[in-house]
Enzyme design. Structure first.
Site, mmCIF file in Angstrom:
data_model
loop_
_atom_site.group_PDB
_atom_site.id
_atom_site.type_symbol
_atom_site.label_atom_id
_atom_site.label_comp_id
_atom_site.label_asym_id
_atom_site.label_seq_id
_atom_site.Cartn_x
_atom_site.Cartn_y
_atom_site.Cartn_z
ATOM 1 C CG HIS A 59 -36.071 9.153 -23.335
ATOM 2 N ND1 HIS A 59 -37.105 9.783 -24.004
ATOM 3 C CD2 HIS A 59 -36.453 9.082 -22.039
ATOM 4 C CE1 HIS A 59 -38.079 10.065 -23.143
ATOM 5 N NE2 HIS A 59 -37.702 9.656 -21.940
ATOM 6 C CD1 TRP A 92 -35.667 5.798 -17.250
ATOM 7 C CD2 TRP A 92 -35.444 4.699 -19.184
ATOM 8 N NE1 TRP A 92 -36.602 6.302 -18.118
ATOM 9 C CE2 TRP A 92 -36.490 5.646 -19.319
ATOM 10 C CE3 TRP A 92 -35.121 3.891 -20.280
ATOM 11 C CZ2 TRP A 92 -37.213 5.796 -20.499
ATOM 12 C CZ3 TRP A 92 -35.840 4.044 -21.451
ATOM 13 C CH2 TRP A 92 -36.872 4.986 -21.559
ATOM 14 C CD GLU A 128 -40.085 12.942 -16.878
ATOM 15 O OE1 GLU A 128 -39.543 11.910 -16.455
ATOM 16 O OE2 GLU A 128 -41.131 12.927 -17.548
ATOM 17 C CD1 TRP A 134 -36.949 9.494 -14.871
ATOM 18 C CD2 TRP A 134 -37.552 9.644 -12.717
ATOM 19 N NE1 TRP A 134 -37.807 10.549 -14.769
ATOM 20 C CE2 TRP A 134 -38.201 10.669 -13.458
ATOM 21 C CE3 TRP A 134 -37.786 9.543 -11.355
ATOM 22 C CZ2 TRP A 134 -39.072 11.584 -12.850
ATOM 23 C CZ3 TRP A 134 -38.651 10.451 -10.763
ATOM 24 C CH2 TRP A 134 -39.286 11.452 -11.495
ATOM 25 C CE1 TYR A 193 -47.301 10.466 -18.168
ATOM 26 C CE2 TYR A 193 -45.317 11.482 -17.294
ATOM 27 C CZ TYR A 193 -46.082 11.070 -18.368
ATOM 28 O OH TYR A 193 -45.621 11.267 -19.645
ATOM 29 C CD GLU A 212 -43.144 13.498 -20.866
ATOM 30 O OE1 GLU A 212 -43.455 12.496 -20.174
ATOM 31 O OE2 GLU A 212 -42.044 13.640 -21.415
#
Length: 286
Positions: free
Chosen positions: A89, A100, A152, A157, A223, A261
């Site tokens: 990240h 983010w 992702e 995001w 998720y 994930e």
């Protein structure tokens, strides 16, 4: 995904092919013996059935865990026969804000060769490489690990996501990072995992794929959001669709399929894995 509980550090899923298993080689032609062994170990298992702020030269990660402790745990985990996986990240280098901070669509472009922040980003990549190069066992051999970089990416995001960069820019970022780690810093103990967020089709999944020569593992992150039954049912539909896409692409390319994930926020349903996840993954010999 931020502020979500993971079932584990990583859930690795495997598609069991009926054809005889051949020896597999990672995409890095100079991969260490241990890394080749790990890659084939993962394929053999198939037959049987967060890192952030390292780029800032910080002592601890985005989750306030000291990097010295992370290295210690990786070594201990490896000694027990475990497999470690890393995502990264990285902060937004253009604004100095978090990963983010994704209001701009020029960050990736700025760190590619010829971009205004390219040299600065190479410093970040050097720090990342030095972390990986410090992962050694008690005999001094490099510990092979999975690297799910720029994950992702089909979401919106992160500063490298689908609304923040073009498919071609994302591919160039991936290739630039691989080449720097392997060719400039001689990091040869990584298995590279391409891990999207929720996708709708095979074409959607592969839109930003950098090529078979730069990816060892195919996966996705998804998720369960919301607590109503309709949320659970939609999650199950999306979850299985993504498994089908990833396992099909992995079978066609000879890669390993994984669930990078998954989980539910706050663990409100204690039967989540037993009643929601397991019935789906069990059908795919994961």
């Amino acid at each position: 995904m931020k502020n979500s509980f993971l079932i584990g550090i990583i859930i690795i899923s495997f598609f069991s092919c009926k054809t005889p298993m051949k020896n597999k080689m990672p995409t890095d032609p100079q991969a260490t013996h241990e890394t080749v062994a790990l890659y084939n170990r993962l394929f053999n298992l198939a037959e049987k059935g967060i890192m952030g702020h390292i780029e800032l030269d910080s002592e601890y990660s985005l989750d306030s865990v000291y990097f010295s402790q992370i290295k210690k745990h990786v070594k201990e985990h490896h000694a027990r026969g475990g497999i470690s996986s890393f995502s990264w990240h990285a902060d937004n280098i253009a604004t100095g804000n978090s990963t983010w901070d994704c209001a701009q669509d020029t960050v990736v472009r700025s760190i590619l060769p010829g971009g205004s922040l390219h040299k600065e980003y190479l410093v970040w990549l050097e720090r990342l490489a030095n972390f990986f190069l410090d992962l050694k066992d008690e005999n001094g051999a490099y510990i092979p690990v999975i690297f799910r970089m720029y994950h992702e990416h089909t979401g919106d995001w992160f500063w490298w996501s689908s609304q923040q960069s073009t498919p071609e820019e994302y591919k160039q970022l991936w290739i630039m990072t691989c080449d720097y780690l392997q060719k400039t810093k001689q990091v040869h103990h990584l298995l590279y995992a391409y891990s999207s967020s929720n996708v709708q089709s095979e074409e959607h999944y592969l839109e930003r794929y950098p090529g078979d020569q730069y990816v060892d593992i195919l996966g996705f992150d998804h998720y369960l959001k919301g607590r109503e039954q309709k949320n659970v049912e939609q999650y199950k539909i999306d979850f299985e669709r993504n498994i089908k896409i990833v396992t099909k692409c992995a079978e066609q390319s000879g890669k390993l399929p994984v669930i990078g994930e998954t989980g539910e926020e706050s663990i409100w349903d204690p039967t989540y894995f037993t009643n929601v996840v397991y019935p789906i993954i069990n059908k795919y010999k994961l």
